[in-house]
Design a protein around this motif. Structure first.
Motif, PDB file in Angstrom:
ATOM      1  N   TYR A  95       4.842   0.467 -14.559  1.00 34.44           N
ATOM      2  CA  TYR A  95       4.463   0.533 -13.152  1.00 34.44           C
ATOM      3  C   TYR A  95       5.616   0.254 -12.173  1.00 34.44           C
ATOM      4  CZ  TYR A  95      -0.292   0.480 -14.977  1.00 34.44           C
ATOM      5  OH  TYR A  95      -1.443   0.792 -15.652  1.00 34.44           O
ATOM      6  N   VAL A 134      -3.207   3.454  -2.087  1.00 38.19           N
ATOM      7  CA  VAL A 134      -3.494   2.590  -3.231  1.00 38.19           C
ATOM      8  C   VAL A 134      -2.853   1.217  -2.993  1.00 38.19           C
ATOM      9  CG1 VAL A 134      -3.294   2.284  -5.718  1.00 38.19           C
ATOM     10  CG2 VAL A 134      -3.594   4.587  -4.768  1.00 38.19           C
ATOM     11  N   GLU A 135      -3.644   0.195  -3.205  1.00 38.80           N
ATOM     12  CA  GLU A 135      -3.165  -1.176  -2.948  1.00 38.80           C
ATOM     13  C   GLU A 135      -2.667  -1.823  -4.239  1.00 38.80           C
ATOM     14  OE1 GLU A 135      -4.963  -4.712  -0.332  1.00 38.80           O
ATOM     15  OE2 GLU A 135      -5.954  -4.542  -2.296  1.00 38.80           O
ATOM     16  N   TYR A 136      -1.492  -2.424  -4.164  1.00 34.90           N
ATOM     17  CA  TYR A 136      -0.890  -3.143  -5.282  1.00 34.90           C
ATOM     18  C   TYR A 136      -0.762  -4.622  -4.897  1.00 34.90           C
ATOM     19  CZ  TYR A 136       0.593   1.252  -7.525  1.00 34.90           C
ATOM     20  OH  TYR A 136       0.629   2.488  -8.135  1.00 34.90           O
ATOM     21  N   ILE A 176      -4.195  -3.223  -9.261  1.00 37.58           N
ATOM     22  CA  ILE A 176      -4.137  -1.945  -8.560  1.00 37.58           C
ATOM     23  C   ILE A 176      -5.544  -1.629  -8.078  1.00 37.58           C
ATOM     24  CG2 ILE A 176      -3.578   0.504  -8.720  1.00 37.58           C
ATOM     25  CD1 ILE A 176      -1.620  -0.151 -10.929  1.00 37.58           C
ATOM     26  N   ASP A 177      -5.716  -1.640  -6.761  1.00 39.09           N
ATOM     27  CA  ASP A 177      -7.043  -1.459  -6.149  1.00 39.09           C
ATOM     28  C   ASP A 177      -8.063  -2.419  -6.755  1.00 39.09           C
ATOM     29  OD1 ASP A 177      -6.413   0.401  -4.237  1.00 39.09           O
ATOM     30  OD2 ASP A 177      -6.893   2.136  -5.489  1.00 39.09           O
ATOM     31  N   ILE A 216       0.866  -1.183   0.000  1.00 41.62           N
ATOM     32  CA  ILE A 216       0.000   0.000   0.000  1.00 41.62           C
ATOM     33  C   ILE A 216       0.900   1.229   0.000  1.00 41.62           C
ATOM     34  CG2 ILE A 216      -1.779   1.292   1.244  1.00 41.62           C
ATOM     35  CD1 ILE A 216      -2.728  -1.338   2.430  1.00 41.62           C
ATOM     36  N   ASP A 217       0.685   2.093  -1.002  1.00 39.79           N
ATOM     37  CA  ASP A 217       1.550   3.267  -1.117  1.00 39.79           C
ATOM     38  C   ASP A 217       1.082   4.396  -0.201  1.00 39.79           C
ATOM     39  OD1 ASP A 217      -0.648   4.402  -2.326  1.00 39.79           O
ATOM     40  OD2 ASP A 217       0.203   4.412  -4.345  1.00 39.79           O
ATOM     41  N   ASP A 271      -0.521   7.006  -0.808  1.00 42.21           N
ATOM     42  CA  ASP A 271      -1.872   7.496  -1.101  1.00 42.21           C
ATOM     43  C   ASP A 271      -2.948   6.478  -0.762  1.00 42.21           C
ATOM     44  OD1 ASP A 271      -0.789   9.874  -2.109  1.00 42.21           O
ATOM     45  OD2 ASP A 271      -0.484   8.950  -4.100  1.00 42.21           O
TER      46      ASP A 271
END
Length: 255
Positions: free
Chosen positions: A234, A197-199, A218-219, A192-193, A195
């Motif tokens: 990416y 956002v889940e990878y 990605i999400d 999770i970055d 922001d």
């Protein structure tokens, strides 16, 4: 002159060779020995076998002390016990009592183990070995992938901040989770970055043989190779992300 048979207690003539009561061989004694001592030696007396006790003992008890026999047979010394232990009446098939004076090799536990219990123990050992082997295999695969580099074939003037997936992901994501998915036999990653956002990534082999991200979500949205080049679009930016200073000691200010 009569003597007492040491085996059955019967009165036997001193010249007799065989006891008429029990049929045992009677040791020979000369006159001087008969006058000075009987057949009960001092060693016997120290064992508790006196003449008065041995007369009432059975052939079975004659080789043991009376105190020991009382533990073996609660009817010790009675006519019933003498009858049961007489050689003519003894039946080994009826003797179900455990003899505490018998000797053997080993504890006997091996004889009580069944084939089923031994087989089950071997199965359990085999399962444990398989589980440990799978765990070591998974840990090893994750370690190898996380420490692997990827050659993006960039211009020599472009310098990457990270040299492996582990370093790149640790700098780019706030949360990093590596594990091995046995269902697909591949190393996977979830991050999770900053922001939120889940990878989710699944690693495999690129056409050139390098370890690369083959699947990416990605999400929850799946990014395929047909849509774009996953590694260049990416993952490259993660290798170029400057490493963050994780500890205050790196600034020279102490902890």
């Amino acid at each position: 002159m009569n003597i007492t048979c040491r085996f059955c207690g019967a009165s036997v003539d001193s010249s007799a060779k065989i006891c008429p009561g029990c049929g045992k061989v009677i040791p020979a004694y000369n006159g001087a020995e008969l006058g000075k001592r009987n057949q009960f030696s001092t060693d016997r007396e120290r064992d508790g076998l006196t003449a008065s006790r041995l007369v009432t003992q059975t052939p079975y008890a004659a080789t043991r002390s009376g105190r020991q026999m009382e533990k073996l047979d609660e009817n010790y010394g009675t006519p019933k016990a003498r009858k049961e232990h007489h050689p003519d009446n003894y039946d080994p098939r009826k003797d179900t009592k455990t003899n505490p004076y018998s000797t053997g090799t080993g504890s006997g536990k091996q004889a009580n183990r069944s084939v089923f219990s031994n087989g089950l123990a071997n199965v359990i050992k085999f399962i444990i070995i398989i589980i440990v082997g799978m765990f070591l295999y998974a840990v090893g695969k994750v370690f190898i992938v996380s420490h692997t580099n990827y050659d993006f074939n960039l211009n020599e003037n472009i310098q990457l901040e990270s040299s492996s997936y582990g370093e790149a992901f640790d700098s780019y994501f706030e949360e990093c989770h590596w594990w091995f998915d046995f269902s697909v036999n591949k190393v996977t990653f979830r991050g999770i970055d900053k922001d939120g956002v889940e990878y989710k990534m699944v690693f495999g082999r690129a056409p050139d043989g390098q370890t690369a991200v083959k699947e990416l979500k990605i999400d929850g949205k799946k990014i395929t190779i047909e849509d774009t080049d996953i590694m260049s679009t990416y993952i490259l930016g993660m290798f170029m992300t400057p490493k963050e200073i994780k500890h205050a000691s790196a600034l020279g200010k102490g902890l």
